[in-house]
Scaffold this motif. Structure first.
Motif, PDB file in Angstrom:
ATOM      1  N   UNK A  54       0.812  -1.203   0.000  1.00  0.00           N
ATOM      2  CA  UNK A  54       0.000   0.000   0.000  1.00  0.00           C
ATOM      3  C   UNK A  54       0.847   1.254   0.000  1.00  0.00           C
ATOM      4  N   UNK A  55       0.187   2.387   0.099  1.00  0.00           N
ATOM      5  CA  UNK A  55       0.867   3.681   0.123  1.00  0.00           C
ATOM      6  C   UNK A  55       1.585   3.855   1.463  1.00  0.00           C
ATOM      7  N   UNK A  56       2.609   4.697   1.450  1.00  0.00           N
ATOM      8  CA  UNK A  56       3.485   4.862   2.619  1.00  0.00           C
ATOM      9  C   UNK A  56       2.712   5.177   3.900  1.00  0.00           C
ATOM     10  N   UNK A  58      -0.355   4.639   4.694  1.00  0.00           N
ATOM     11  CA  UNK A  58      -1.163   3.488   5.101  1.00  0.00           C
ATOM     12  C   UNK A  58      -0.275   2.404   5.701  1.00  0.00           C
ATOM     13  N   UNK A  59       0.871   2.164   5.086  1.00  0.00           N
ATOM     14  CA  UNK A  59       1.734   1.080   5.540  1.00  0.00           C
ATOM     15  C   UNK A  59       2.359   1.375   6.899  1.00  0.00           C
ATOM     16  N   UNK A  60       2.551   2.643   7.220  1.00  0.00           N
ATOM     17  CA  UNK A  60       3.027   3.006   8.560  1.00  0.00           C
ATOM     18  C   UNK A  60       1.977   2.591   9.591  1.00  0.00           C
ATOM     19  N   UNK A  61       0.698   2.855   9.292  1.00  0.00           N
ATOM     20  CA  UNK A  61      -0.391   2.444  10.179  1.00  0.00           C
ATOM     21  C   UNK A  61      -0.499   0.921  10.254  1.00  0.00           C
ATOM     22  N   UNK A  62      -0.356   0.264   9.094  1.00  0.00           N
ATOM     23  CA  UNK A  62      -0.450  -1.197   9.044  1.00  0.00           C
ATOM     24  C   UNK A  62       0.647  -1.829   9.889  1.00  0.00           C
ATOM     25  N   UNK A  63       1.867  -1.306   9.795  1.00  0.00           N
ATOM     26  CA  UNK A  63       2.972  -1.882  10.571  1.00  0.00           C
ATOM     27  C   UNK A  63       2.707  -1.775  12.071  1.00  0.00           C
ATOM     28  N   UNK A  64       2.223  -0.629  12.528  1.00  0.00           N
ATOM     29  CA  UNK A  64       1.904  -0.470  13.956  1.00  0.00           C
ATOM     30  C   UNK A  64       0.784  -1.428  14.357  1.00  0.00           C
ATOM     31  N   UNK A  65      -0.262  -1.493  13.548  1.00  0.00           N
ATOM     32  CA  UNK A  65      -1.388  -2.388  13.806  1.00  0.00           C
ATOM     33  C   UNK A  65      -0.899  -3.838  13.891  1.00  0.00           C
TER      34      UNK A  65
END
Length: 84
Positions: free
Chosen positions: A55-57, A59-66
């Motif tokens: 995904x976009x940067x 979004x992926x920052x949120x995904x990694x934390x999640x």
């Protein structure tokens, strides 16, 4: 016009499917396959297809934390059930 860059979060082998499914259903990401070279145990240098979220940067920052939070919850729950 500049093409948007996408980023991958590769799921390590053994990642619970429930976590992957929740990420795919919660965020605007695509599930993809990526060939990754392994560097542990007797698999040194082997290439294995692993799955990843793309995904976009932002979004992926949120995904990694999640992902980290969900994985930690899974580990803590496992420890509680085994009495560790």
């Amino acid at each position: 016009m500049e093409e948007e860059q996408y980023y991958d979060l590769v799921f390590p082998p053994g990642t619970p499917r429930t976590i992957i499914r929740e990420i795919i259903n919660t965020f605007d990401v695509e599930l993809v396959e990526r060939g990754e070279q392994l560097s542990f145990a007797n698999m040194e240098g082997d290439v294995r297809n692993l799955i990843a979220a793309r995904g976009k940067k932002e979004t992926m920052i949120e995904v990694e934390k999640f992902f980290r939070d969900k994985l930690q919850d899974f580990i803590d729950d496992s420890d509680t059930q085994t009495g560790v």
